[in-house]
Scaffold this motif. Structure first.
Motif, short mmCIF file in Angstrom:
data_model
loop_
_atom_site.label_atom_id
_atom_site.label_comp_id
_atom_site.label_asym_id
_atom_site.label_seq_id
_atom_site.Cartn_x
_atom_site.Cartn_y
_atom_site.Cartn_z
N LEU A 1 0.79 -1.31 -0.21
CA LEU A 1 0.11 -0.09 0.10
C LEU A 1 0.96 1.34 0.05
O LEU A 1 0.44 2.44 -0.08
N GLY A 2 2.02 1.04 0.02
CA GLY A 2 2.99 2.31 0.07
C GLY A 2 2.90 3.15 1.54
O GLY A 2 3.24 4.50 1.11
N VAL A 3 2.66 2.54 2.51
CA VAL A 3 2.68 3.37 3.83
C VAL A 3 3.49 2.63 4.74
O VAL A 3 3.97 1.53 4.75
N SER A 4 3.77 3.26 5.90
CA SER A 4 4.45 2.69 7.08
C SER A 4 3.67 1.82 7.93
O SER A 4 2.38 1.72 7.79
N ASP B 1 5.71 8.86 3.56
CA ASP B 1 6.11 8.73 2.09
C ASP B 1 6.95 7.67 2.16
O ASP B 1 8.50 8.17 2.68
N ASN B 2 7.04 6.44 1.51
CA ASN B 2 8.21 5.50 1.60
C ASN B 2 9.62 5.89 0.90
O ASN B 2 10.80 5.60 1.45
N SER B 3 9.27 6.80 0.02
CA SER B 3 10.47 7.14 -0.90
C SER B 3 11.23 8.29 0.03
O SER B 3 12.46 8.37 -0.01
N ILE B 4 10.73 9.01 0.88
CA ILE B 4 11.20 9.83 1.91
C ILE B 4 12.10 8.88 3.04
O ILE B 4 13.19 9.29 3.37
N ILE B 5 11.22 8.01 3.52
CA ILE B 5 12.08 7.17 4.37
C ILE B 5 13.10 6.63 3.90
O ILE B 5 14.01 6.21 4.63
N LYS B 6 13.04 6.17 2.57
CA LYS B 6 14.35 5.52 2.11
C LYS B 6 15.46 6.38 2.09
O LYS B 6 16.72 6.30 2.26
#
Length: 110
Positions: free
Chosen positions: A54-57, A70-75
């Motif tokens: 789902l693209g969430v934490s 946002d998973n891209s920010i987490i990465k």
């Protein structure tokens, strides 16, 4: 919002059917339905797969935070954390400056 309701809302927001989500996480649609109705809770492995699909934490799914990260920010944050201290210091200094610039623009309506 409950764990199941959050899964349901995010699944619908992404336009996935229960069957599509089930295939992504390695289960069946009936099980996804039971998760969404809060009848059962998934294992931590399946919950992690659901969050990824789902693209969430996982924190967002479990209600620990109400901010959808946002998973891209987490990465990127994880990547920054793995850098040498001096590089981290420079990146965070630059980021602080950029954030301050945006806050100033927002405050003055520019």
């Amino acid at each position: 919002m409950s764990f199941g309701k959050t899964i349901s809302a995010e699944r619908k927001k992404k336009g996935f059917s229960q069957e599509e989500l089930a295939k992504m996480v390695g289960t069946i649609s009936v099980t996804i339905g039971r998760y969404e109705r809060d009848e059962i809770k998934p294992s931590i492995d399946i919950a992690t797969k659901i969050a990824d699909a789902l693209g969430v934490s996982l924190d967002y799914l479990t209600g620990k935070t109400n901010i959808e990260l946002d998973n891209s920010i987490i990465k990127r944050v994880v990547e920054i954390q793995s850098l040498p201290d001096e590089d981290k210091k420079h990146i965070l200094y630059a980021l602080d400056g950029l954030l301050q610039n945006v806050r100033t623009k927002l405050a003055f309506g520019k």
